[in-house]
Design an enzyme around this catalytic site. Structure first.
Site, mmCIF file in Angstrom:
data_model
loop_
_atom_site.group_PDB
_atom_site.id
_atom_site.type_symbol
_atom_site.label_atom_id
_atom_site.label_comp_id
_atom_site.label_asym_id
_atom_site.label_seq_id
_atom_site.Cartn_x
_atom_site.Cartn_y
_atom_site.Cartn_z
ATOM 1 N N GLN A 255 -25.718 -34.105 -61.950
ATOM 2 C CA GLN A 255 -24.687 -33.704 -60.977
ATOM 3 C C GLN A 255 -24.621 -34.606 -59.734
ATOM 4 O O GLN A 255 -25.393 -34.751 -59.103
ATOM 5 C CB GLN A 255 -25.066 -32.390 -60.789
ATOM 6 C CG GLN A 255 -25.167 -31.323 -61.773
ATOM 7 C CD GLN A 255 -23.817 -30.944 -62.676
ATOM 8 O OE1 GLN A 255 -22.798 -31.299 -62.222
ATOM 9 N NE2 GLN A 255 -23.972 -30.476 -63.777
ATOM 10 N N TYR A 284 -24.472 -29.426 -74.360
ATOM 11 C CA TYR A 284 -24.301 -30.235 -73.491
ATOM 12 C C TYR A 284 -25.489 -30.495 -72.184
ATOM 13 O O TYR A 284 -25.030 -30.237 -70.973
ATOM 14 C CB TYR A 284 -22.823 -30.310 -72.824
ATOM 15 C CG TYR A 284 -21.739 -30.010 -73.597
ATOM 16 C CD1 TYR A 284 -21.031 -31.186 -74.306
ATOM 17 C CD2 TYR A 284 -21.359 -28.815 -74.127
ATOM 18 C CE1 TYR A 284 -20.239 -30.772 -75.373
ATOM 19 C CE2 TYR A 284 -20.358 -28.518 -75.117
ATOM 20 C CZ TYR A 284 -19.951 -29.735 -75.511
ATOM 21 O OH TYR A 284 -18.739 -29.462 -76.638
ATOM 22 N N GLU A 308 -28.067 -32.406 -76.663
ATOM 23 C CA GLU A 308 -27.437 -33.271 -75.845
ATOM 24 C C GLU A 308 -26.981 -34.527 -76.699
ATOM 25 O O GLU A 308 -27.753 -34.809 -77.599
ATOM 26 C CB GLU A 308 -28.357 -33.771 -74.771
ATOM 27 C CG GLU A 308 -28.011 -35.077 -74.043
ATOM 28 C CD GLU A 308 -26.500 -35.347 -73.310
ATOM 29 O OE1 GLU A 308 -26.363 -34.012 -72.738
ATOM 30 O OE2 GLU A 308 -26.011 -36.200 -73.509
ATOM 31 N N ASP A 354 -21.958 -26.983 -70.737
ATOM 32 C CA ASP A 354 -21.578 -27.591 -69.321
ATOM 33 C C ASP A 354 -20.999 -28.940 -70.193
ATOM 34 O O ASP A 354 -21.365 -30.032 -69.978
ATOM 35 C CB ASP A 354 -22.646 -27.953 -68.777
ATOM 36 C CG ASP A 354 -22.331 -28.796 -67.299
ATOM 37 O OD1 ASP A 354 -21.257 -28.898 -67.158
ATOM 38 O OD2 ASP A 354 -23.082 -29.090 -66.897
ATOM 39 N N CYS A 381 -16.198 -28.960 -65.088
ATOM 40 C CA CYS A 381 -15.663 -29.787 -63.906
ATOM 41 C C CYS A 381 -14.218 -29.958 -64.084
ATOM 42 O O CYS A 381 -13.590 -30.745 -63.506
ATOM 43 C CB CYS A 381 -16.602 -31.044 -64.032
ATOM 44 S SG CYS A 381 -16.411 -31.980 -65.583
HETATM 45 C C1 LIG Z 1 -21.189 -32.565 -67.412
HETATM 46 S S1 LIG Z 1 -22.564 -33.190 -68.286
HETATM 47 C C2 LIG Z 1 -23.822 -31.958 -68.140
HETATM 48 C C3 LIG Z 1 -25.314 -32.322 -68.037
HETATM 49 C C4 LIG Z 1 -26.226 -31.133 -67.762
HETATM 50 N N1 LIG Z 1 -25.807 -29.706 -68.277
HETATM 51 C C5 LIG Z 1 -26.438 -31.379 -66.216
HETATM 52 O O1 LIG Z 1 -25.993 -30.364 -65.550
HETATM 53 O O2 LIG Z 1 -27.221 -32.180 -65.720
HETATM 54 C C6 LIG Z 1 -22.316 -33.339 -70.022
HETATM 55 C C7 LIG Z 1 -23.253 -33.868 -70.892
HETATM 56 O O3 LIG Z 1 -22.671 -33.687 -72.185
HETATM 57 C C8 LIG Z 1 -22.890 -34.624 -73.115
HETATM 58 N N2 LIG Z 1 -21.951 -34.646 -74.295
HETATM 59 C C9 LIG Z 1 -20.687 -35.146 -74.237
HETATM 60 N N3 LIG Z 1 -20.064 -34.765 -75.177
HETATM 61 C C10 LIG Z 1 -20.997 -34.294 -76.031
HETATM 62 C C11 LIG Z 1 -21.056 -33.741 -77.451
HETATM 63 N N4 LIG Z 1 -20.071 -33.950 -78.030
HETATM 64 N N5 LIG Z 1 -22.344 -33.020 -77.867
HETATM 65 C C12 LIG Z 1 -23.478 -33.279 -77.196
HETATM 66 N N6 LIG Z 1 -23.448 -33.702 -75.925
HETATM 67 C C13 LIG Z 1 -22.391 -34.100 -75.292
HETATM 68 C C14 LIG Z 1 -22.908 -35.969 -71.897
HETATM 69 O O4 LIG Z 1 -23.819 -37.092 -72.578
HETATM 70 C C15 LIG Z 1 -23.592 -35.258 -70.796
HETATM 71 O O5 LIG Z 1 -25.015 -35.430 -70.780
#
Ligand SMILES: C[S@@+](CC[C@H](N)C(=O)[O-])C[C@H]1O[C@@H](n2cnc3c(N)ncnc32)[C@H](O)[C@@H]1O
Length: 425
Positions: A255, A284, A308, A354, A381
């Site tokens: 974040q 996520y 993830e 998320d 976000c």
């Molecule tokens: C907004 S970040 C949130 C990460 C975590 N919740 C945090 O607060 O640190 C979104 C995450 O989703 C992962 N991501 C994006 N698309 C995805 C998918 N289709 N399946 C699994 N993970 C995914 C990205 O690699 C990233 O780490």
């Protein structure tokens, strides 16, 4: 150049104006303001377009919300990433609230009073300065370090950067002369005050990088076409939330606002309200931020799976959560993983998700509303995709029990929201 008077905010940080009946989205303006604006489309080429876009270049009649910019270099023809720096901070939050409420109304969200959705400041945020912990500098063909312009590939000079944390500005990266072949420089300022620099360029040789004295003890890596190569340090940064340390790749997601991880972790833990023995999905999940407190509350009889897509982040999540018996990290695409789990007959008590800006999408929301027993907490976000997904959840028989929004990107139009969903009956 045309003269425009802007009215209500549009998504994307622009304001709506009209020119001879056509909608023009104006950047760099403020509500009720009359400006001279440069059209971004050639009016001859875009004669049939439904709308045009423009950037304010001169203020003729200022909005009461306009203040001297906290970052003049982010103004017209300047760097991107601070598109509301010329608007008073309380007005930024009022305008962001208007955008959020408008998106919820347009998505036909019905189970939550839209007027209760209000953007709150982050704790200890004062003037909304010195908050950004992740910054990308760009490098032009002459080797000058700057930042990209708004919706532009041009590299613009940058001097004072009031939005980044001191651990980043202290490195004075813009005065460095990078080696030939450098395409970008990613800089991280962590919650522990340490800094990391990643020099990015497909052909860069890590062995030939000379670290300038101004980078002090910052850890340094080179990212070239074969991957990330630590030059000093181990390629990781350490972030602290309460009493727990999270290891994050220097190029991985964390974040961005210095208060965000702690704030969101607290809000999500309160909203999930995990009980001993609960089965929780953290979708996520990144490096396991939300899974950590959930796994602690679920205890040894519970199960918390963090899913993830990024292999490195998922491996780090497994390490970060290794001391928590309830926690497990899985790598995979969230929709595919959830489908498989549901087909195998698994039903979670609670879910936190998320997703990136694109949102979860209707399919994943449909699966989750069918499978989850008690509560879904949706961290977002991007309010437009959140509103869309909340409306889908309502159509599947769930209601919005709470929705909070936070100004975790001060002086930009971006906001972070947390919605709590429960079965409607
Ligand atoms: C907004 S970040 C949130 C990460 C975590 N919740 C945090 O607060 O640190 C979104 C995450 O989703 C992962 N991501 C994006 N698309 C995805 C998918 N289709 N399946 C699994 N993970 C995914 C990205 O690699 C990233 O780490």
């Amino acid at each position: 150049m045309i003269t425009l008077t802007s009215s209500n905010p549009a998504t994307g940080g622009t304001f709506v104006a009209r020119h001879e009946g056509r909608v023009v989205f104006v950047r760099g303006s403020a509500p009720g303001e009359t400006v001279v604006a440069r059209l971004l489309e050639d009016p001859d080429d875009a004669a049939d377009a439904r709308f045009w876009r423009a950037e304010a270049v001169e203020v003729l009649e200022a909005s009461p919300d306009r203040v001297p910019s906290v970052w003049p270099e982010a103004g017209t023809d300047g760097v991107g990433g601070a598109d509301w720096a010329h608007i008073a901070l309380p007005a930024q939050r009022r305008i962001a609230t208007e955008v959020l409420q408008d998106l919820l109304s347009r998505a036909h969200v019905e189970s939550f009073p839209v007027e209760d959705a209000q953007v709150e400041p982050a704790p200890h945020d004062g003037e909304g300065l010195a908050w950004r912990t992740r910054v990308r500098f760009a490098v032009d063909e002459q080797g000058h370090v700057g930042m990209r312009g708004w919706r532009s590939h041009d590299v613009r000079p940058v001097g004072e950067d009031p939005l980044s944390v001191p651990a980043i500005t202290a490195l004075d990266v813009p005065s460095w002369t990078p080696p030939a072949g450098t395409e970008a420089i990613d800089v991280v300022g962590t919650s522990t005050g340490a800094a990391a620099v990643v020099v990015v360029g497909r052909t860069l040789d890590p062995a030939s990088l000379v670290i300038p004295d101004s980078w002090g003890q910052a850890s340094v890596s080179v990212q070239n076409s074969s991957g990330l190569h630590p030059v000093r340090g181990d390629g990781l940064v350490r972030e602290r939330v309460a009493d727990r340390e999270f290891r994050v790749s220097q190029t991985g997601f964390w974040q961005s606002h210095r208060e965000a991880a702690t704030l969101l972790s607290d809000v999500v833990a309160g909203d999930l309200d995990v009980r001993p023995g609960d089965h929780v999905w953290d979708l996520y999940g990144g490096v396991g931020l939300f899974a950590a407190s959930a796994a602690r509350a679920a205890g040894e009889g519970g199960e918390v799976v963090t899913v993830e897509g990024n292999a490195r982040a998922s491996a780090l999540a497994a390490e970060n959560l290794a001391d928590l018996p309830a926690a497990r990290a899985e790598r995979g695409d969230c929709l595919a993983w959830v489908r498989t789990a549901v087909r195998a007959g698994t039903r979670p008590d609670l879910v936190v998700l998320d997703p990136p800006r694109a949102g979860a999408g209707a399919e994943l929301i449909r699966e989750l509303t069918a499978a989850t027993r008690r509560r879904i907490v949706y961290v977002s976000c991007e309010p437009s995709t959140l509103a869309r997904d909340l409306a889908v959840a309502e159509r599947h028989g769930w209601r919005i029990a709470d929705l909070r929004a936070f100004d975790l990107f001060p002086h930009t139009h971006h906001i972070e929201s947390v919605a709590v969903l429960e079965p409607a009956s």
